[in-house]
Design a protein around this motif. Structure first.
Motif, mmCIF file in Angstrom:
data_model
loop_
_atom_site.group_PDB
_atom_site.id
_atom_site.type_symbol
_atom_site.label_atom_id
_atom_site.label_comp_id
_atom_site.label_asym_id
_atom_site.label_seq_id
_atom_site.Cartn_x
_atom_site.Cartn_y
_atom_site.Cartn_z
ATOM 1 N N LEU A 142 31.512 56.392 48.187
ATOM 2 C CA LEU A 142 32.115 55.145 47.704
ATOM 3 C C LEU A 142 32.957 54.494 48.795
ATOM 4 O O LEU A 142 32.949 53.274 48.968
ATOM 5 C CB LEU A 142 32.959 55.424 46.455
ATOM 6 N N ARG A 176 32.461 50.821 50.219
ATOM 7 C CA ARG A 176 33.533 49.816 50.190
ATOM 8 C C ARG A 176 33.786 49.239 51.575
ATOM 9 O O ARG A 176 34.148 48.060 51.698
ATOM 10 C CB ARG A 176 34.813 50.434 49.619
ATOM 11 N N LEU A 228 31.226 46.627 51.940
ATOM 12 C CA LEU A 228 31.619 45.452 51.139
ATOM 13 C C LEU A 228 32.680 44.632 51.872
ATOM 14 O O LEU A 228 32.657 43.403 51.856
ATOM 15 C CB LEU A 228 32.166 45.880 49.774
ATOM 16 N N ARG A 250 26.164 40.902 49.019
ATOM 17 C CA ARG A 250 27.384 41.595 48.597
ATOM 18 C C ARG A 250 27.264 41.979 47.115
ATOM 19 O O ARG A 250 27.611 43.082 46.712
ATOM 20 C CB ARG A 250 28.572 40.660 48.834
ATOM 21 N N VAL A 273 27.100 50.900 44.859
ATOM 22 C CA VAL A 273 28.400 51.281 44.290
ATOM 23 C C VAL A 273 28.183 52.145 43.044
ATOM 24 O O VAL A 273 28.794 53.206 42.883
ATOM 25 C CB VAL A 273 29.242 50.032 43.925
ATOM 26 N N THR A 277 34.905 49.877 36.171
ATOM 27 C CA THR A 277 35.933 48.922 36.594
ATOM 28 C C THR A 277 37.146 49.636 37.174
ATOM 29 O O THR A 277 37.622 50.625 36.615
ATOM 30 C CB THR A 277 36.337 48.032 35.400
ATOM 31 N N ASP A 278 37.610 49.143 38.300
ATOM 32 C CA ASP A 278 38.759 49.727 38.990
ATOM 33 C C ASP A 278 39.729 48.585 39.309
ATOM 34 O O ASP A 278 39.588 47.890 40.318
ATOM 35 C CB ASP A 278 38.271 50.428 40.270
ATOM 36 N N GLN A 303 41.468 48.491 42.717
ATOM 37 C CA GLN A 303 40.576 48.076 43.804
ATOM 38 C C GLN A 303 40.371 46.557 43.783
ATOM 39 O O GLN A 303 40.357 45.908 44.830
ATOM 40 C CB GLN A 303 39.243 48.826 43.678
ATOM 41 N N VAL A 318 41.177 43.905 46.818
ATOM 42 C CA VAL A 318 40.195 42.964 47.373
ATOM 43 C C VAL A 318 40.767 41.554 47.340
ATOM 44 O O VAL A 318 40.722 40.822 48.334
ATOM 45 C CB VAL A 318 38.858 43.039 46.593
ATOM 46 N N THR A 355 29.906 43.730 39.495
ATOM 47 C CA THR A 355 30.023 44.671 38.383
ATOM 48 C C THR A 355 28.807 44.556 37.455
ATOM 49 O O THR A 355 28.305 45.571 36.958
ATOM 50 C CB THR A 355 31.329 44.412 37.599
ATOM 51 N N GLU A 378 26.188 46.558 38.956
ATOM 52 C CA GLU A 378 26.481 47.989 38.757
ATOM 53 C C GLU A 378 26.050 48.428 37.361
ATOM 54 O O GLU A 378 25.370 49.450 37.188
ATOM 55 C CB GLU A 378 27.986 48.253 38.941
HETATM 56 O O1 LIG Z 1 34.890 49.112 44.720
HETATM 57 C C1 LIG Z 1 34.552 49.288 43.558
HETATM 58 O O2 LIG Z 1 34.950 50.260 42.884
HETATM 59 C C2 LIG Z 1 33.596 48.373 42.923
HETATM 60 O O3 LIG Z 1 33.084 48.659 41.872
HETATM 61 C C3 LIG Z 1 33.367 47.037 43.537
HETATM 62 C C4 LIG Z 1 34.268 45.984 42.893
HETATM 63 C C5 LIG Z 1 34.133 44.740 43.805
HETATM 64 O O4 LIG Z 1 33.273 43.900 43.527
HETATM 65 O O5 LIG Z 1 34.881 44.662 44.791
HETATM 66 C C6 LIG Z 1 33.748 45.678 41.519
HETATM 67 C C7 LIG Z 1 34.321 46.257 40.395
HETATM 68 C C8 LIG Z 1 35.516 47.115 40.447
HETATM 69 O O6 LIG Z 1 36.368 46.837 39.389
HETATM 70 C C9 LIG Z 1 36.213 47.018 41.750
HETATM 71 C C10 LIG Z 1 35.663 46.448 42.848
#
Ligand SMILES: O=C(O)C(=O)C[C@]1(C(=O)O)C=C[C@@H](O)C=C1
Length: 228
Positions: free
Chosen positions: A4, A8, A11, A133, A140, A169-170, A173, A177, A214, A217
């Motif tokens: 991951l 990232r 990304l 992207r 991811v 979902t994070d 993170q 970003v 997302t 994903e």
């Molecule tokens: O980095 C992550 O964990 C991702 O899933 C990517 C991402 C993103 O688009 O930047 C998308 C959803 C997450 O909530 C956080 C970040």
């Protein structure tokens, strides 16, 4: 398979590219002047054709924009687990909101409305990188499942898109970003004048790119469930 953390990092590189492409394109005029040469003009006059701007239907079989980038807002394609996306298409957002000083309306049926090939190419590069992207959502998702098989397994088997989305979902993170995108936009403005407010690019990521990533994903894991 990449971790991951490695994904990232990829990304973040695409994020750099997206910001630079947006700033560069926004520093140029909206449509620009046609660079058609006098020779081309006289040839087309001789052939009694006018150099007109083509519509999508002039290119049979060619999708209007790269994968993931089209005129339909993503929420129209998604059901219950949809992201909280803007109701405006990213194409309209780009031509109406992001490219500044736009007085002329964007022609919805046109391909790229720019008269100048160099400017159209610049918009195309922006859409292409955004699309890449977003497409990385597949990587991811695979990395997140690999790191946490037990938590995802049941949701994937049940095709529970809402639970899958929640687990993917994070928030922390996403905050990182958005903060980074704002700081980069301020740091990398083209020329002395601030031509794109940082909030505009932060909104691009918050309203389009992150929710769409997302979506990809979630879709990846729903497909994975179908194969089992
Ligand atoms: O980095 C992550 O964990 C991702 O899933 C990517 C991402 C993103 O688009 O930047 C998308 C959803 C997450 O909530 C956080 C970040």
């Amino acid at each position: 398979a990449p971790s991951l953390e490695e994904i990232r990092a990829a990304l973040a590189t695409m994020e750099d590219q997206i910001i630079h492409l947006a700033l560069t394109r926004c520093a140029a005029p909206l449509y620009g002047e046609s660079t058609a040469s006098p020779l081309l003009n006289s040839l087309s006059q001789a052939a009694q054709t006018s150099p007109s701007s083509p519509s999508d239907s002039s290119f049979p079989g060619h999708p209007p924009f790269p994968p993931y980038i089209d005129a339909t807002p993503s929420h129209a394609r998604w059901g219950a687990a949809q992201s909280n996306l803007s109701s405006q298409s990213i194409v309209d957002y780009w031509y109406k909101n992001m490219l500044p000083a736009s007085s002329a309306a964007h022609n919805q049926t046109g391909y790229f409305p720019e008269a100048s090939p160099a400017l159209a190419m610049s918009s195309a590069a922006f859409f292409e990188t955004v699309s890449q992207r977003i497409g990385f959502g597949e990587e991811v998702a695979q990395a997140k499942v690999a790191a946490n098989h037990s938590a995802f397994g049941e949701h994937i088997r049940r095709h529970d898109a809402v639970a899958i989305r929640k687990l993917l979902t994070d928030e922390r993170q996403e905050q990182l970003v958005k903060q980074r995108v704002g700081n980069k936009t301020e740091a990398w403005q083209v020329g002395a004048a601030q031509n794109v407010p940082a909030a505009v690019l932060v909104d691009l990521f918050a309203s389009y790119i992150i929710p769409w990533t997302t979506d990809v994903e979630v879709a990846t894991l729903l497909r994975r469930g179908q194969k089992q």
